[in-house]
Design a protein around this motif. Sequence first.
Motif, mmCIF file in Angstrom:
data_model
loop_
_atom_site.group_PDB
_atom_site.id
_atom_site.type_symbol
_atom_site.label_atom_id
_atom_site.label_comp_id
_atom_site.label_asym_id
_atom_site.label_seq_id
_atom_site.Cartn_x
_atom_site.Cartn_y
_atom_site.Cartn_z
ATOM 1 N N THR A 252 0.817 -1.215 0.000
ATOM 2 C CA THR A 252 0.000 0.000 0.000
ATOM 3 C C THR A 252 0.848 1.261 0.000
ATOM 4 O O THR A 252 0.365 2.345 -0.317
ATOM 5 N N GLY A 253 2.116 1.126 0.359
ATOM 6 C CA GLY A 253 2.973 2.298 0.459
ATOM 7 C C GLY A 253 2.790 3.040 1.759
ATOM 8 O O GLY A 253 2.993 4.251 1.828
ATOM 9 N N GLY A 254 2.432 2.304 2.820
ATOM 10 C CA GLY A 254 2.361 2.929 4.133
ATOM 11 C C GLY A 254 1.017 2.775 4.819
ATOM 12 O O GLY A 254 0.036 2.277 4.252
ATOM 13 N N LEU A 255 0.975 3.235 6.060
ATOM 14 C CA LEU A 255 -0.229 3.134 6.876
ATOM 15 C C LEU A 255 -1.346 4.034 6.358
ATOM 16 O O LEU A 255 -2.527 3.680 6.457
ATOM 17 N N THR A 256 -1.011 5.174 5.787
ATOM 18 C CA THR A 256 -2.035 6.106 5.321
ATOM 19 C C THR A 256 -2.937 5.457 4.280
ATOM 20 O O THR A 256 -4.166 5.453 4.405
ATOM 21 N N GLU A 257 -2.343 4.885 3.232
ATOM 22 C CA GLU A 257 -3.137 4.213 2.203
ATOM 23 C C GLU A 257 -3.728 2.912 2.727
ATOM 24 O O GLU A 257 -4.833 2.523 2.321
ATOM 25 N N ALA A 258 -3.042 2.226 3.633
ATOM 26 C CA ALA A 258 -3.581 0.980 4.185
ATOM 27 C C ALA A 258 -4.911 1.224 4.886
ATOM 28 O O ALA A 258 -5.863 0.447 4.743
ATOM 29 N N LEU A 259 -5.002 2.300 5.661
ATOM 30 C CA LEU A 259 -6.254 2.637 6.333
ATOM 31 C C LEU A 259 -7.340 2.985 5.310
ATOM 32 O O LEU A 259 -8.500 2.573 5.462
ATOM 33 N N ALA A 260 -6.967 3.722 4.279
ATOM 34 C CA ALA A 260 -7.941 4.081 3.243
ATOM 35 C C ALA A 260 -8.392 2.849 2.465
ATOM 36 O O ALA A 260 -9.574 2.708 2.130
ATOM 37 N N LEU A 261 -7.460 1.940 2.184
ATOM 38 C CA LEU A 261 -7.807 0.699 1.485
ATOM 39 C C LEU A 261 -8.746 -0.149 2.325
ATOM 40 O O LEU A 261 -9.723 -0.718 1.806
ATOM 41 N N ALA A 262 -8.474 -0.242 3.624
ATOM 42 C CA ALA A 262 -9.341 -1.031 4.508
ATOM 43 C C ALA A 262 -10.765 -0.502 4.474
ATOM 44 O O ALA A 262 -11.731 -1.277 4.350
ATOM 45 N N GLU A 263 -10.922 0.803 4.561
ATOM 46 C CA GLU A 263 -12.262 1.390 4.547
ATOM 47 C C GLU A 263 -12.957 1.156 3.206
ATOM 48 O O GLU A 263 -14.136 0.770 3.160
ATOM 49 N N ALA A 264 -12.233 1.366 2.102
ATOM 50 C CA ALA A 264 -12.824 1.202 0.784
ATOM 51 C C ALA A 264 -13.175 -0.256 0.505
ATOM 52 O O ALA A 264 -14.231 -0.563 -0.071
ATOM 53 N N ALA A 265 -12.308 -1.167 0.913
ATOM 54 C CA ALA A 265 -12.559 -2.590 0.677
ATOM 55 C C ALA A 265 -13.766 -3.064 1.475
ATOM 56 O O ALA A 265 -14.622 -3.804 0.954
ATOM 57 N N ARG A 266 -13.853 -2.652 2.725
ATOM 58 C CA ARG A 266 -15.001 -3.059 3.544
ATOM 59 C C ARG A 266 -16.299 -2.521 2.961
ATOM 60 O O ARG A 266 -17.326 -3.197 2.981
ATOM 61 N N SER A 267 -16.260 -1.301 2.438
ATOM 62 C CA SER A 267 -17.474 -0.721 1.871
ATOM 63 C C SER A 267 -17.942 -1.470 0.634
ATOM 64 O O SER A 267 -19.122 -1.421 0.280
ATOM 65 N N ARG A 268 -17.020 -2.191 -0.010
ATOM 66 C CA ARG A 268 -17.370 -2.978 -1.193
ATOM 67 C C ARG A 268 -17.650 -4.438 -0.848
ATOM 68 O O ARG A 268 -17.865 -5.257 -1.736
ATOM 69 N N GLY A 269 -17.633 -4.774 0.430
ATOM 70 C CA GLY A 269 -18.000 -6.120 0.852
ATOM 71 C C GLY A 269 -16.861 -7.099 0.961
ATOM 72 O O GLY A 269 -17.094 -8.294 1.209
ATOM 73 N N PHE A 270 -15.617 -6.654 0.798
ATOM 74 C CA PHE A 270 -14.484 -7.548 0.981
ATOM 75 C C PHE A 270 -14.228 -7.783 2.465
ATOM 76 O O PHE A 270 -14.364 -6.867 3.284
ATOM 77 N N ARG A 271 -13.820 -8.996 2.815
ATOM 78 C CA ARG A 271 -13.267 -9.253 4.134
ATOM 79 C C ARG A 271 -11.811 -8.784 4.128
ATOM 80 O O ARG A 271 -11.180 -8.680 3.082
ATOM 81 N N LEU A 272 -11.278 -8.528 5.320
ATOM 82 C CA LEU A 272 -9.942 -7.963 5.413
ATOM 83 C C LEU A 272 -8.973 -8.909 6.098
ATOM 84 O O LEU A 272 -9.294 -9.552 7.101
ATOM 85 N N MET A 273 -7.772 -8.943 5.562
ATOM 86 C CA MET A 273 -6.645 -9.665 6.148
ATOM 87 C C MET A 273 -5.472 -8.696 6.185
ATOM 88 O O MET A 273 -5.376 -7.785 5.352
ATOM 89 N N VAL A 274 -4.595 -8.853 7.140
ATOM 90 C CA VAL A 274 -3.356 -8.087 7.156
ATOM 91 C C VAL A 274 -2.191 -9.065 7.149
ATOM 92 O O VAL A 274 -2.232 -10.118 7.781
ATOM 93 N N GLY A 275 -1.166 -8.716 6.369
ATOM 94 C CA GLY A 275 0.034 -9.543 6.304
ATOM 95 C C GLY A 275 1.272 -8.668 6.332
ATOM 96 O O GLY A 275 1.198 -7.452 6.517
ATOM 97 N N CYS A 276 2.416 -9.275 6.141
ATOM 98 C CA CYS A 276 3.666 -8.528 6.211
ATOM 99 C C CYS A 276 4.711 -9.222 5.360
ATOM 100 O O CYS A 276 4.574 -10.392 5.009
#
Length: 327
Positions: free
Chosen positions: A249-273
């Motif tokens: 994602t290129g950092g926490l800023t986009e990661a938080l935005a991606l999480a919100e956008a993905a959830r709004s589209r019905g995706f489940r969320l996973m975090v990895g490293c």
Amino acid sequence: MKLSVRKKYIELKEPFRVAFGTIPGLDAIEVRVEQDGVVGRGECCPMAIYGQTVQSTLLEIEALAPAIESGVADRATLQTMMPARSARNAIDCALWDLEAKANGRSVWDIAGLDAPESIASDVTIGILPPDETARAAEAQFGASSIKLKLGGEHDLECVRAVRSVLPSVPLFVDVNAGWTLNRLNQLAPYLADAGVFMIEQPLAPGDDDLLDGYNRAVPLCADESCHDRADLERLAGRFDSNNINLDKTGGLTEALALAEAARSRGFRLMVGCMLGSGLAMAPAYVIASLCEVVDLDMPLLVKNPEDAGMRHDGCSVHRFSADLWGA
């Protein structure tokens, strides 16, 4: 403001095999941003599978240093000044850390999130022969879930090996783009019968459209195919979950935005490293507080205890301290 950067090697206790190769360790890059005696830190782990090297990432960071030091680039403008990849991740997370420390606030407060004391996290088993897979699984009795790497010579045998010693633990598999559509359709029904709840990245990212022909026996999670919000349209209808990884994602800023956008589209969320120290795991833990599946077991895999930074007790990963990152 002053930006500095250094390379460091993260060594694993044992070499770790995945579909694209065996990894004994990996170079990570730490960025430090200092202002008025306050230091913010961030870390990234460039990976060749994404066309990034340590040298290219260092050059990207060094090229942006004048804009950071002059105040032209802040965390918001950084999102448009650099692409979503490792170099931006290290700088973005360093700026989060600096902001928290300079203002006497935690990153949790800035992000508007609660700070859980611990979060259930998987334990990963790499690609091994079936008998060694069984022994590795047996050593993880009490794990909250198991992530099994596939894409080797004995995929089904390895799944059965895990189930022979851990018949009921939640189990998912990660193929790291190591299968074809035919192999996915062939193996997925057997994985469903074994109680595998998710298959992570079965095909190469360029083959996402082929998933229109998948038999849907087991839900899919996008990893290498999911970097930032721009990918969501292409992934919709093909994947059920997205693996959010800060080096993508290129950092926490986009990661938080991606999480919100993905959830709004019905995706489940996973975090990895990627491979990294606790300095890389800490901002990922912030995202983990939003996710159903958490893959932050690096503290169990690194050889040097100082690299762990955070504690994983074999079942859960525990919240990082303010001394490590994020005030």
